[in-house]
Scaffold this active site. Structure first.
Site, PDB file in Angstrom:
ATOM      1  N   HIS A  79      12.476 -63.050  91.902  1.00 34.14           N
ATOM      2  CA  HIS A  79      13.391 -64.092  91.448  1.00 34.14           C
ATOM      3  C   HIS A  79      13.571 -65.184  92.501  1.00 34.14           C
ATOM      4  O   HIS A  79      14.172 -66.219  92.223  1.00 34.14           O
ATOM      5  CB  HIS A  79      14.737 -63.494  91.018  1.00 34.14           C
ATOM      6  CG  HIS A  79      15.664 -63.093  92.125  1.00 34.14           C
ATOM      7  ND1 HIS A  79      15.798 -61.796  92.554  1.00 34.14           N
ATOM      8  CD2 HIS A  79      16.518 -63.811  92.888  1.00 34.14           C
ATOM      9  CE1 HIS A  79      16.706 -61.727  93.522  1.00 34.14           C
ATOM     10  NE2 HIS A  79      17.155 -62.953  93.750  1.00 34.14           N
ATOM     11  N   ASP A 109      11.045 -56.769  90.624  1.00 33.05           N
ATOM     12  CA  ASP A 109      11.611 -57.910  91.360  1.00 33.05           C
ATOM     13  C   ASP A 109      11.013 -58.022  92.759  1.00 33.05           C
ATOM     14  O   ASP A 109      11.715 -58.325  93.727  1.00 33.05           O
ATOM     15  CB  ASP A 109      13.139 -57.826  91.431  1.00 33.05           C
ATOM     16  CG  ASP A 109      13.775 -59.159  91.816  1.00 33.05           C
ATOM     17  OD1 ASP A 109      13.085 -60.192  91.729  1.00 33.05           O
ATOM     18  OD2 ASP A 109      14.946 -59.163  92.223  1.00 33.05           O
ATOM     19  N   SER A 189      18.613 -62.536  99.197  1.00 28.19           N
ATOM     20  CA  SER A 189      17.595 -61.952  98.322  1.00 28.19           C
ATOM     21  C   SER A 189      16.209 -62.019  98.960  1.00 28.19           C
ATOM     22  O   SER A 189      15.775 -63.076  99.407  1.00 28.19           O
ATOM     23  CB  SER A 189      17.570 -62.686  96.982  1.00 28.19           C
ATOM     24  OG  SER A 189      18.743 -62.452  96.250  1.00 28.19           O
TER      25      SER A 189
END
Length: 454
Positions: A79, A109, A189
């Site tokens: 992402h 992911d 992230s």
């Protein structure tokens, strides 16, 4: 009394000295672990293509990553780097360079990018293990929260194998998560979760909205397999049987009954063709017993099925009505949920090729056609009555074989200023005709029929 106090004073001094060393020793361990990983940190600023509201836009996002090889392979989240046109990176030593996306895997992911450099001496991390984590273990989350590069936060492993069910939009069906109270914020992230040995044991990925310091990382054991596949093949190939699994607790309270509940079977899937039915209990796959008493046991069973050789028969041992049988299931390759999107500016919409997954959901006999992913307010497509998830099958009587053919037909119609275009559109179980008028006047002429009549 005084005598006892005098005898106790040396002991108190020893205890005090011992307590004095706890803080500095702990600090040294944290700093040493940080120092092993920090030089391999990467601040990532991808330029992403985003399709929303029927149009394409480019936006710059911020995330984190870490170098895993001396020649510059970097791990981050899908992402963060997925759908990126350019990935700009800043290394820990403040050296700037671009990178290219090697491959992504939306189902875990995970993404891998490669720094654009000829160097072979880049600092890189050591990957540890995640199967031996315990609650209470000290961990560090490194990355760029809110764009603040080279940040470190400290916490513990709250739960080493947290199951997160996102329902129909499940983003990671193949792994549980490492839950931690080390602060993970937007920008973290893709950064590493690190143990006190200075080993990466997870990839920071998400946090629980509305909660304080409830973050989640992808276990490094899962990430390793995905990264290896992406570097080797550019993608991850998985087998697909077409079954949805549920924990045994959903079917029985008896803990002695083993297996996994088959909750649903895709009607166009290999499992359906082999005779697997909803409500069956899966006992074994190719002789390997499977058991998911609780929901957190499901990812391991999904990984087992996904790891089967694509296109080869696998033996599913099934329990049904008190009887046990074996069914041969010839798996297919798991398909992407959605293909690459294309913007049609003149008509004000975006569309994607049909993937096998879209075909199954729409119950289409072939991949002919394109699916609308968004329309712009007040533009031709929306004025004609087209909407998101509509599937365009025909264009002025011509069957649409793929996106390239559809794009060519649209470009020819726009260039010739053809006043009327008749589209054959499938919406749900119905197929209808949509008349699109290019002179700007709103006009819709639709006819509907069930699929059997067209």
């Amino acid at each position: 009394m005084h005598k006892h106090l005098v005898l106790l004073l040396p002991l108190l001094g020893v205890l005090a000295a011992g307590c004095m060393t706890v803080g500095p020793a702990s600090e040294r361990a944290v700093i040493q672990a940080k120092d092993k990983v920090a030089p391999a940190l990467v601040h990532i600023r991808p330029v992403k293509e985003v399709y929303a509201g029927g149009k394409r836009e480019e936006i710059v996002v911020e995330g984190s990553g870490f170098i895993i090889s001396p020649d510059g392979y970097v791990v981050t989240n899908e992402h963060v780097a997925g759908e990126s046109r350019v990935v700009r990176c800043v290394l820990f030593a403040k050296e700037e360079m671009d990178a290219k996306v090697v491959g992504v895997d939306g189902l875990t992911d995970i993404a891998v990018i490669k720094l654009d450099t000829a160097r072979k001496d880049l600092p890189y991390v050591k990957l540890g293990r995640s199967d031996n984590l315990v609650a209470g273990q000290t961990v560090l989350a490194l990355g760029s929260p809110h764009g603040l590069a080279r940040s470190v936060s400290q916490g513990i492993v709250s739960v080493p194998d947290r199951f997160l069910d996102d329902g129909g939009g499940m983003t990671s069906p193949y792994n549980n998560w490492i839950q931690t109270d080390a602060a993970i914020n937007p920008g973290n992230s893709g950064g590493p979760l690190v143990n006190l040995k200075g080993e990466v044991i997870g990839v920071n990925a998400r946090r629980l909205n509305g909660a304080d310091n409830v973050g989640f990382a992808i276990p490094v054991d899962v990430a390793k397999q995905v990264v290896e596949a992406i570097i080797r093949d550019g993608r991850v190939r998985r087998s697909w049987a077409g079954v949805s699994l549920q924990e045994m607790m959903s079917k029985t309270d008896d803990p002695s009954i083993k297996g996994v509940v088959i909750g649903n079977v895709d009607p166009l899937s290999p499992a359906a063709e082999a005779g697997v039915k909803p409500g069956d209990t899966l006992l074994a796959v190719n002789g390997a017993p499977v058991d998911a008493r609780y929901a957190e046991d499901l990812p391991a069973v999904r990984r087992l099925i996904a790891s089967l050789p694509v296109g080869e028969e696998a033996v599913f041992q099934i329990s049904r009505g008190g009887e046990t049988t074996e069914l041969k299931v010839k798996t297919e390759e798991e398909a992407e949920l959605q293909g690459a999107e294309v913007e049609f500016k003149d008509w004000g919409f975006t569309a994607t090729d049909l993937t096998p997954e879209i075909m199954r959901r729409a119950q289409l006999p072939s991949r002919n056609g394109v699916m609308i992913t968004g329309t712009q307010d007040g533009e031709l497509a929306q004025n004609a009555g087209l909407g998101q998830s509509d599937i365009i099958l025909g264009f002025d009587g011509q069957e649409i074989t793929n996106m390239a053919a559809f794009k060519r037909l649209v470009e020819e119609a726009v260039a010739s200023k053809k006043p009327l275009v008749l589209l054959d559109v499938k919406r749900g179980a119905l197929t209808r005709y949509v008349l699109l008028k290019q002179d700007g006047e709103e006009m819709t002429n639709e006819g509907e029929a069930d699929d059997a009549g067209l």
